[in-house]
Design a protein around this motif. Structure first.
Motif, PDB file in Angstrom:
ATOM      1  N   LYS A 169      78.140  12.876 -60.905  1.00  0.00           N
ATOM      2  CA  LYS A 169      77.785  14.032 -61.315  1.00  0.00           C
ATOM      3  C   LYS A 169      77.411  15.060 -60.150  1.00  0.00           C
ATOM      4  O   LYS A 169      77.614  16.189 -60.454  1.00  0.00           O
ATOM      5  N   GLN A 170      77.018  14.506 -58.893  1.00  0.00           N
ATOM      6  CA  GLN A 170      77.110  15.350 -57.914  1.00  0.00           C
ATOM      7  C   GLN A 170      78.473  15.896 -57.168  1.00  0.00           C
ATOM      8  O   GLN A 170      78.221  17.157 -56.900  1.00  0.00           O
ATOM      9  N   ILE A 171      79.510  15.268 -57.411  1.00  0.00           N
ATOM     10  CA  ILE A 171      80.803  15.715 -57.252  1.00  0.00           C
ATOM     11  C   ILE A 171      81.186  16.730 -58.288  1.00  0.00           C
ATOM     12  O   ILE A 171      81.657  17.854 -57.632  1.00  0.00           O
ATOM     13  N   ILE A 172      80.904  16.739 -59.370  1.00  0.00           N
ATOM     14  CA  ILE A 172      81.145  17.989 -60.320  1.00  0.00           C
ATOM     15  C   ILE A 172      80.343  18.942 -60.205  1.00  0.00           C
ATOM     16  O   ILE A 172      80.847  20.015 -60.290  1.00  0.00           O
ATOM     17  N   ALA A 173      79.037  18.821 -59.809  1.00  0.00           N
ATOM     18  CA  ALA A 173      78.147  20.020 -59.393  1.00  0.00           C
ATOM     19  C   ALA A 173      78.681  20.785 -58.104  1.00  0.00           C
ATOM     20  O   ALA A 173      78.786  22.026 -58.293  1.00  0.00           O
ATOM     21  N   ILE A 174      79.246  20.045 -57.176  1.00  0.00           N
ATOM     22  CA  ILE A 174      79.736  20.642 -56.219  1.00  0.00           C
ATOM     23  C   ILE A 174      81.071  21.604 -56.326  1.00  0.00           C
ATOM     24  O   ILE A 174      81.299  22.422 -55.607  1.00  0.00           O
ATOM     25  N   LEU A 175      81.686  20.984 -57.162  1.00  0.00           N
ATOM     26  CA  LEU A 175      83.258  21.588 -57.669  1.00  0.00           C
ATOM     27  C   LEU A 175      82.811  22.685 -58.212  1.00  0.00           C
ATOM     28  O   LEU A 175      83.498  23.795 -58.071  1.00  0.00           O
ATOM     29  N   GLN A 176      81.937  22.809 -59.119  1.00  0.00           N
ATOM     30  CA  GLN A 176      81.355  24.081 -59.968  1.00  0.00           C
ATOM     31  C   GLN A 176      80.731  25.032 -58.781  1.00  0.00           C
ATOM     32  O   GLN A 176      80.915  26.146 -59.335  1.00  0.00           O
ATOM     33  N   LEU A 177      80.324  24.593 -58.062  1.00  0.00           N
ATOM     34  CA  LEU A 177      79.482  25.563 -57.035  1.00  0.00           C
ATOM     35  C   LEU A 177      80.639  26.335 -56.042  1.00  0.00           C
ATOM     36  O   LEU A 177      80.633  27.442 -56.030  1.00  0.00           O
ATOM     37  N   ILE A 178      81.670  25.589 -55.819  1.00  0.00           N
ATOM     38  CA  ILE A 178      82.857  26.058 -54.865  1.00  0.00           C
ATOM     39  C   ILE A 178      83.528  27.225 -55.885  1.00  0.00           C
ATOM     40  O   ILE A 178      83.913  28.085 -55.516  1.00  0.00           O
ATOM     41  N   LYS A 179      83.967  26.660 -56.973  1.00  0.00           N
ATOM     42  CA  LYS A 179      84.468  27.595 -58.088  1.00  0.00           C
ATOM     43  C   LYS A 179      83.741  28.998 -58.401  1.00  0.00           C
ATOM     44  O   LYS A 179      84.493  30.088 -58.303  1.00  0.00           O
ATOM     45  N   LYS A 180      82.390  28.919 -58.465  1.00  0.00           N
ATOM     46  CA  LYS A 180      81.570  30.127 -58.526  1.00  0.00           C
ATOM     47  C   LYS A 180      81.479  30.924 -57.106  1.00  0.00           C
ATOM     48  O   LYS A 180      81.517  32.105 -57.184  1.00  0.00           O
ATOM     49  N   LEU A 181      81.455  30.313 -56.111  1.00  0.00           N
ATOM     50  CA  LEU A 181      81.339  31.100 -54.703  1.00  0.00           C
ATOM     51  C   LEU A 181      83.040  31.585 -54.524  1.00  0.00           C
ATOM     52  O   LEU A 181      82.888  32.932 -54.139  1.00  0.00           O
ATOM     53  N   ARG A 182      83.895  31.317 -55.077  1.00  0.00           N
ATOM     54  CA  ARG A 182      85.293  31.947 -55.015  1.00  0.00           C
ATOM     55  C   ARG A 182      85.277  33.096 -55.863  1.00  0.00           C
ATOM     56  O   ARG A 182      86.158  34.036 -55.606  1.00  0.00           O
ATOM     57  N   VAL A 183      84.820  32.896 -57.099  1.00  0.00           N
ATOM     58  CA  VAL A 183      84.753  34.035 -58.121  1.00  0.00           C
ATOM     59  C   VAL A 183      83.971  35.194 -57.571  1.00  0.00           C
ATOM     60  O   VAL A 183      84.348  36.172 -57.810  1.00  0.00           O
ATOM     61  N   VAL A 184      82.657  34.662 -56.950  1.00  0.00           N
ATOM     62  CA  VAL A 184      81.795  35.967 -56.330  1.00  0.00           C
ATOM     63  C   VAL A 184      82.666  36.494 -55.132  1.00  0.00           C
ATOM     64  O   VAL A 184      82.698  37.686 -54.960  1.00  0.00           O
ATOM     65  N   LEU A 185      83.288  35.796 -54.379  1.00  0.00           N
ATOM     66  CA  LEU A 185      84.061  36.211 -53.028  1.00  0.00           C
ATOM     67  C   LEU A 185      85.113  37.321 -53.535  1.00  0.00           C
ATOM     68  O   LEU A 185      85.156  38.387 -53.008  1.00  0.00           O
ATOM     69  N   SER A 239      85.250  39.187 -56.541  1.00  0.00           N
ATOM     70  CA  SER A 239      84.521  40.178 -56.942  1.00  0.00           C
ATOM     71  C   SER A 239      83.929  41.235 -55.959  1.00  0.00           C
ATOM     72  O   SER A 239      84.136  42.264 -56.225  1.00  0.00           O
ATOM     73  N   GLU A 240      83.542  40.450 -54.915  1.00  0.00           N
ATOM     74  CA  GLU A 240      82.966  41.411 -53.809  1.00  0.00           C
ATOM     75  C   GLU A 240      84.313  41.961 -53.048  1.00  0.00           C
ATOM     76  O   GLU A 240      84.112  43.224 -52.749  1.00  0.00           O
ATOM     77  N   LEU A 241      85.467  41.138 -53.073  1.00  0.00           N
ATOM     78  CA  LEU A 241      86.559  41.726 -52.399  1.00  0.00           C
ATOM     79  C   LEU A 241      87.237  43.181 -53.405  1.00  0.00           C
ATOM     80  O   LEU A 241      87.496  44.162 -52.852  1.00  0.00           O
ATOM     81  N   THR A 242      87.193  42.611 -54.637  1.00  0.00           N
ATOM     82  CA  THR A 242      87.445  43.798 -55.553  1.00  0.00           C
ATOM     83  C   THR A 242      86.678  45.177 -55.350  1.00  0.00           C
ATOM     84  O   THR A 242      87.253  46.362 -55.631  1.00  0.00           O
ATOM     85  N   LYS A 243      85.268  44.921 -55.161  1.00  0.00           N
ATOM     86  CA  LYS A 243      84.359  46.074 -54.993  1.00  0.00           C
ATOM     87  C   LYS A 243      84.452  46.824 -53.739  1.00  0.00           C
ATOM     88  O   LYS A 243      83.985  47.773 -53.383  1.00  0.00           O
ATOM     89  N   GLY A 244      85.287  46.224 -52.705  1.00  0.00           N
ATOM     90  CA  GLY A 244      85.587  46.611 -51.217  1.00  0.00           C
ATOM     91  C   GLY A 244      84.490  46.364 -50.539  1.00  0.00           C
ATOM     92  O   GLY A 244      84.102  47.101 -49.487  1.00  0.00           O
ATOM     93  N   VAL A 245      83.515  45.711 -50.972  1.00  0.00           N
ATOM     94  CA  VAL A 245      82.209  45.335 -50.054  1.00  0.00           C
ATOM     95  C   VAL A 245      82.649  44.300 -48.896  1.00  0.00           C
ATOM     96  O   VAL A 245      82.153  44.475 -47.897  1.00  0.00           O
TER      97      VAL A 245
END
Length: 256
Positions: A123-139, A141-147
């Motif tokens: 479960k911890q492995i799955i949670a970490i993978l989900q965290l990494i995927k969310k972080l990459r999506v946020v990055l 999005s911020e790149l697209t905004k030019g931030v």
């Protein structure tokens, strides 16, 4: 007189319609405003959760700084939408202080990357993978905004991608090793083959990927040799059984 009364009634109706239209417009604007504030609040809440969970991975200080800036931008947008809110103004000041602290941490960082240990809990492995995927999506999005700067994005996304690859590979190899130790050779080979294919298809052929490909290939070689040896033994055993059957069939019959 009647005409005057009718005229007043018409004027009254027009006034009521106009007032209702103005009220509806104000209600619509207020609803849109609340929706925008709720969206920015959701961004801040999401960032808070991501920042807390950063402790579960060897994240760089820059990543924390990016998330804090994202929260600050969301809070500033909330302040623009609701300038009379003292709570929002206080939140902006608080987030600005966090950014100053995050900047100091980033500057004090030695740049040495921490070693990541794969958790034993699935479960911890799955949670970490989900965290990494969310972080990459946020990055992204911020790149697209030019931030954020493209170079910073590339560096942080590459680090997260390598971490994601390592978790996937180590998990597959671990399962393969467990299957192999339990004499489940077929299952072990499937896990190793999947790991090797994932490493081969990955665009970043890092030192880790090259080293792990060699390791997994060796394990697959061991399994292939073992299966060939087992098949040879089975064939020899089967040939011996057939030979014994023929000997019994053609041996001289005993006289009683």
């Amino acid at each position: 007189m009647v005409a005057i009364i009718i005229g007043l009634i018409i004027i009254l109706i027009v006034i009521v319609v106009v007032v209702n239209a103005i009220q509806q417009q104000k209600q619509k604007q207020e609803q849109e405003k609340r929706a925008k504030i709720a969206k920015q609040k959701a961004i801040i809440d999401e960032n808070e959760e991501l920042i807390i969970n950063l402790s579960n991975i060897p994240a760089s200080p820059n990543l924390s700084l990016i998330l804090h800036r994202r929260s600050l931008n969301a809070a500033k947008e909330m302040k623009n939408l609701s300038p009379e809110s003292k709570a929002t103004a206080s939140r902006v000041d608080e987030l600005q202080s966090r950014i100053d602290s995050a900047k100091d941490t980033a500057q004090a960082s030695t740049g040495k990357e921490e070693q990541f240990m794969l958790p034993d809990n699935e479960k911890q492995i799955i949670a970490i993978l989900q965290l990494i995927k969310k972080l990459r999506v946020v990055l992204k999005s911020e790149l697209t905004k030019g931030v954020i700067d493209p170079q910073v994005f590339s560096m942080e996304d590459k680090r997260l991608d390598s971490m994601q690859l390592k978790i996937n590979i180590e998990s597959l190899v671990k399962r393969g090793n467990q299957a192999y130790s339990n004499d489940m050779v077929g299952s072990a080979r499937q896990y190793y083959e999947k790991a090797l294919q994932t490493l081969t298809d990955h665009p970043n052929q890092s030192e880790y990927a090259i080293q792990k490909k060699a390791e997994v290939s060796d394990k697959l070689g061991e399994i292939t040799t073992q299966l060939k040896s087992a098949n040879a033994e089975d064939r020899a055993k089967k040939a011996k059984e057939e030979e014994d059957e023929l000997d019994m069939l053609f041996q001289p019959k005993k006289k009683w």
